[in-house]
Design a protein around this motif. Structure first.
Motif, mmCIF file in Angstrom:
data_model
loop_
_atom_site.group_PDB
_atom_site.id
_atom_site.type_symbol
_atom_site.label_atom_id
_atom_site.label_comp_id
_atom_site.label_asym_id
_atom_site.label_seq_id
_atom_site.Cartn_x
_atom_site.Cartn_y
_atom_site.Cartn_z
ATOM 1 N N GLY A 117 -6.131 6.674 6.511
ATOM 2 C CA GLY A 117 -7.277 5.841 6.146
ATOM 3 C C GLY A 117 -6.943 4.433 5.741
ATOM 4 O O GLY A 117 -7.822 3.574 5.739
ATOM 5 N N ILE A 118 -5.693 4.132 5.374
ATOM 6 C CA ILE A 118 -5.367 2.770 4.938
ATOM 7 C C ILE A 118 -4.135 2.200 5.632
ATOM 8 O O ILE A 118 -3.645 1.140 5.243
ATOM 9 C CB ILE A 118 -5.160 2.692 3.406
ATOM 10 N N HIS A 119 -3.633 2.886 6.635
ATOM 11 C CA HIS A 119 -2.492 2.341 7.377
ATOM 12 C C HIS A 119 -2.999 1.300 8.378
ATOM 13 O O HIS A 119 -3.774 1.605 9.274
ATOM 14 C CB HIS A 119 -1.754 3.451 8.110
ATOM 15 N N PHE A 177 -4.776 -5.456 14.946
ATOM 16 C CA PHE A 177 -6.022 -6.173 14.683
ATOM 17 C C PHE A 177 -6.979 -5.336 13.840
ATOM 18 O O PHE A 177 -8.172 -5.628 13.768
ATOM 19 C CB PHE A 177 -6.659 -6.517 16.045
ATOM 20 N N ASP A 178 -6.478 -4.284 13.172
ATOM 21 C CA ASP A 178 -7.334 -3.379 12.408
ATOM 22 C C ASP A 178 -8.144 -4.126 11.358
ATOM 23 O O ASP A 178 -7.662 -5.090 10.747
ATOM 24 C CB ASP A 178 -6.496 -2.319 11.683
ATOM 25 N N THR A 179 -9.341 -3.649 11.117
ATOM 26 C CA THR A 179 -10.100 -4.136 9.969
ATOM 27 C C THR A 179 -9.581 -3.453 8.704
ATOM 28 O O THR A 179 -8.875 -2.446 8.769
ATOM 29 C CB THR A 179 -11.602 -3.854 10.134
ATOM 30 N N VAL A 180 -9.934 -4.017 7.551
ATOM 31 C CA VAL A 180 -9.407 -3.529 6.275
ATOM 32 C C VAL A 180 -10.472 -2.670 5.591
ATOM 33 O O VAL A 180 -11.631 -3.088 5.488
ATOM 34 C CB VAL A 180 -9.005 -4.709 5.367
ATOM 35 N N PRO A 181 -10.098 -1.490 5.095
ATOM 36 C CA PRO A 181 -11.069 -0.657 4.369
ATOM 37 C C PRO A 181 -11.585 -1.353 3.115
ATOM 38 O O PRO A 181 -11.004 -2.337 2.646
ATOM 39 C CB PRO A 181 -10.264 0.593 4.009
ATOM 40 N N MET A 182 -12.658 -0.816 2.559
ATOM 41 C CA MET A 182 -13.217 -1.362 1.322
ATOM 42 C C MET A 182 -12.381 -0.862 0.137
ATOM 43 O O MET A 182 -12.834 -0.069 -0.705
ATOM 44 C CB MET A 182 -14.681 -0.951 1.176
ATOM 45 N N LEU A 183 -11.158 -1.322 0.060
ATOM 46 C CA LEU A 183 -10.226 -0.850 -0.956
ATOM 47 C C LEU A 183 -10.724 -1.132 -2.367
ATOM 48 O O LEU A 183 -10.417 -0.384 -3.302
ATOM 49 C CB LEU A 183 -8.861 -1.501 -0.745
ATOM 50 N N LEU A 204 0.832 -1.200 0.000
ATOM 51 C CA LEU A 204 0.000 0.000 0.000
ATOM 52 C C LEU A 204 0.870 1.256 0.000
ATOM 53 O O LEU A 204 1.912 1.320 0.654
ATOM 54 C CB LEU A 204 -0.916 0.020 1.218
ATOM 55 N N SER A 205 0.423 2.267 -0.735
ATOM 56 C CA SER A 205 1.147 3.525 -0.817
ATOM 57 C C SER A 205 0.515 4.513 0.147
ATOM 58 O O SER A 205 -0.570 5.043 -0.104
ATOM 59 C CB SER A 205 1.084 4.087 -2.245
ATOM 60 N N HIS A 206 1.152 4.731 1.268
ATOM 61 C CA HIS A 206 0.588 5.642 2.256
ATOM 62 C C HIS A 206 1.679 6.132 3.196
ATOM 63 O O HIS A 206 2.660 5.431 3.460
ATOM 64 C CB HIS A 206 -0.515 4.953 3.063
ATOM 65 N N PRO A 207 1.507 7.324 3.720
ATOM 66 C CA PRO A 207 2.404 7.766 4.795
ATOM 67 C C PRO A 207 2.032 7.027 6.069
ATOM 68 O O PRO A 207 0.871 6.682 6.290
ATOM 69 C CB PRO A 207 2.084 9.264 4.913
ATOM 70 N N ARG A 208 2.975 6.755 6.916
ATOM 71 C CA ARG A 208 2.693 6.034 8.161
ATOM 72 C C ARG A 208 2.171 7.019 9.220
ATOM 73 O O ARG A 208 2.836 7.352 10.180
ATOM 74 C CB ARG A 208 3.926 5.295 8.647
#
Length: 664
Positions: free
Chosen positions: A390-392, A396-402, A381-385
């Motif tokens: 929204g996508i980091h 146990f995080d759930t996953v967004p509707m990518l 995934l391309s995201h800043p930490r």
């Protein structure tokens, strides 16, 4: 006694997987594959004297364990004391030809007591399963239990009072919802109950095995996860739920069928053992028996919203990804050998995601989510930490509707993708399964496969600096084995399209594959065999992808090249196997067996199988079958309990193919 690193007991899916990591069942308490404590304890009371047979308890002596046998579908432990022999069996009826058997999360537990001294003995076996199996996090005292009396059985379940299905995702995580079940026949000699002692809660089964000769008792251990997978926004239950209204109803039916179920496990073990022994001797039999349940239980079988079977594998210990293409690829020999439809069930979610705007690339995706969320690729995934992007994903995080994101969302960093690897894997698996089933699967996905093949033609002859499935070794430019995979995938699609009557498109692919294969042989050659990379003259690596040239009868690579490769592997053998390449001493068990499959039908195969069995006997790391370990020390290197271990069935698949050719 057979010795393997960790002994499978209750092994049904990624969230219901309990092991005994020791030589004897009384040496340690049982754990999840993640290492979390999941105690199963059992005590046999012989004429008033209690003895432990599973688990630890400093206040109770252990019954002497006299044997341990590992079969493909069963673990069998034998004990002796005070004139009595006890045999315990944990069985999973994993018949890959019958989808319901791999979908139903039931372990069949049997106990057989045999009198050795001719005297009558009062024998009571008690088995308990801790309620912590049902949760990761629990508010104090907030568990609920329920007892069910059915026509043929009684069952009891326990779970959190507040159920929150699919409330998390991750790698080294266990289930935090659903209900643990324990059932027994309504025979008057067996009973199950929920028990509690202050904050300790458990399910307990009691079997009366009193006898003057022999007595047998049974328990069924099961798990209802309520909701299994978020599948592109559709909350899907397990495959078995379409046929059964409830777990108690399913357990009631299976209780009646116990004799035939256990006989079926015996048949499966006998057939699988015989096949393995015929191909590679007793060492190979143990390797396959150790791998079989692990490889299957790393998957969850569901239906999509149209009713089609979907098989989703969890990438255990290496990031928790769901439906990872380069994990489905190494496990594929197991499914191709015993039910190729399961390969297509693995591929469907990838084709679905690849067709969405969120995946704007010409090459194939790496995965479709993180277990149990099939909601879009999470790898690279391309995201800043930062916590607000929204996508980091953490913990146990759930996953967004990518999968719903638009094409301009810039979700992924191409540097971390595996373009050639995943594209070639998808093409090869689609073609191999279609060749087995002749069901038009390649024709159905023709446009996407052609696009990926075009990418392989443009980029596969001399790969750029990119990752492949062996990503633990980092990026590698000019990867010879990766180029080989691209060539074989192009040829495979050409062959499949020829069989489908699409000769114009097929001809272009076959011509490209022949041209690229000839160039590959010339540029890959070293003094003795072939290189690791085209620009590294006297290096070497295992060319495990070569086997697809044989499996699909492509005839793109000369037999002389394959023989030179085998000669090199024999020269590189270490105590526990052949390293992946010359850079270090890391063995990949799946790839080792793929490379060794070139020796099927010859005595040379045992040279590669014996060190792998030796690893199972001697590794000091008590974890489920590791596919990545050191060839010299036998130490596990991070990865274990991964479905890729199904790759050890490649020699059986190769033998099947040779037998089919001989029959023709």
């Amino acid at each position: 006694m057979e010795r393997i690193p960790s002994v499978p007991l209750v092994v049904n899916d990624p969230y219901f997987s309990i092991w005994s990591p020791a030589d004897r069942l009384t040496d340690v308490n049982t754990v999840s594959w993640t290492g979390k404590k999941m105690p199963i304890k059992a005590t046999l009371v012989i004429d008033g004297q209690p003895l432990r047979v599973i688990g630890t308890d400093e206040h109770l002596p252990a019954m002497r364990q006299s044997d341990l046998v590992i079969e493909p579908t069963q673990t069998i432990a034998a004990f002796e004391a005070a004139g009595v022999a006890l045999e315990l069996r944990f069985a999973q009826r994993f018949d890959l030809s019958k989808l319901e058997t791999i979908a139903e999360p039931i372990t069949y537990f049997s106990a057989k007591a045999t009198v050795l001294d001719g005297q009558a003995h009062d024998l009571k076996l008690s088995v308990s399963l801790d309620a912590c199996i049902t949760y990761e996090h629990l508010e104090p005292g907030r568990l609920a239990a329920r007892h069910f009396d059915m026509s043929n059985s009684q069952s009891v379940c326990v779970g959190k009072s507040r159920q929150t299905p699919l409330n998390g995702s991750g790698d080294l995580t266990d289930i935090d919802w659903g209900y643990l079940y324990l059932a027994c026949p309504a025979d008057g000699r067996s009973q199950v109950n929920a028990v509690s002692d202050w904050q300790d809660h458990a399910l307990r089964g009691d079997l009366d095995l009193s006898t003057t000769a022999e007595a047998v008792g049974h328990l069924l251990i099961a798990y209802d996860d309520v909701q299994s997978i978020n599948y592109f926004g559709h909350i899907q239950s397990a495959y078995w739920k379409q046929e059964w209204p409830s777990m108690p109803a399913l357990l009631d039916r299976r209780t009646v069928e116990l004799p035939e179920i256990l006989a079926d496990c015996q048949r499966l073990d006998r057939d699988l053992d015989q096949q393995a022994e015929t191909v590679g001797g007793d060492a190979y039999r143990l390797v396959c028996a150790t791998a079989y349940r692990q490889a299957i239980a790393d998957h969850k079988l569901i239906r999509d919203e149209t009713g089609q079977p979907i098989l989703l594998g969890k990438e255990c210990t290496s990031n928790g990804c769901l439906g990872t293409v380069d994990v489905s690829f190494p496990v594929s020999p197991l499914f191709l050998a015993y039910n190729p439809a399961l390969v297509q069930a693995l591929l469907r979610p990838v084709f679905r995601f690849a067709a969405l705007p969120a995946w704007p690339y010409q090459y194939a995706p790496h995965d479709v989510g993180r277990y149990p969320y099939a909601t879009g690729q999470v790898y690279g995934l391309s995201h800043p930490r930062t916590p607000n992007d929204g996508i980091h994903l953490e913990g146990f995080d759930t996953v967004p509707m990518l999968y719903q994101y638009p094409a301009n969302a810039d979700l992924y960093r191409e540097y971390y993708q595996m373009p050639l690897e995943e594209s070639a894997d998808m093409v090869l698996l689609a073609c191999a399964s279609d060749a087995k089933l002749h069901n038009g699967f390649v024709a159905q996905h023709r446009a996407q496969l052609l696009s990926w093949a075009d990418y392989l033609i443009q980029n596969g002859q001399d790969p750029a600096d990119q990752l492949c499935t062996d990503d633990f070794s980092g990026h590698l430019a000019h990867n010879v084995n990766l180029a080989l995979k691209a060539v074989l995938a192009i040829g495979a699609l050409g062959q499949s399209l020829t069989e489908a009557g699409l000769t114009a498109e097929a001809g272009k692919l076959i011509d490209a594959a022949k041209r690229m294969a000839a160039q590959w042989e010339q540029e890959a050659a070293s003094t003795t065999d072939t290189r690791l990379a085209f620009d590294k003259p006297e290096t070497w690596s295992t060319k495990y992808n070569l086997i697809w040239d044989d499996l699909l009868d492509l005839h793109l690579i000369s037999p002389e090249v394959k023989q030179r490769e085998l000669n090199r592997y024999q020269a590189e053998l270490k105590p526990y196997g052949v390293p992946l390449d010359g850079r270090d001493t890391v063995v990949k068990a799946d790839w080792l067996m793929w490379a060794a499959s070139e020796a099927v039908g010859t005595a040379d195969l045992t040279q590669f199988v014996t060190p792998l069995a030796k690893f199972l006997h001697e590794t000091p790391d008590r974890v489920p079958f590791s596919d990545r370990f050191d060839a010299v020390s036998g130490r596990d290197i991070e990865w274990y309990n991964r479905s890729v271990i199904g790759g050890v069935f490649m020699p059986i698949l190769r033998q099947q193919q040779l037998a089919e050719k001989a029959a023709k």
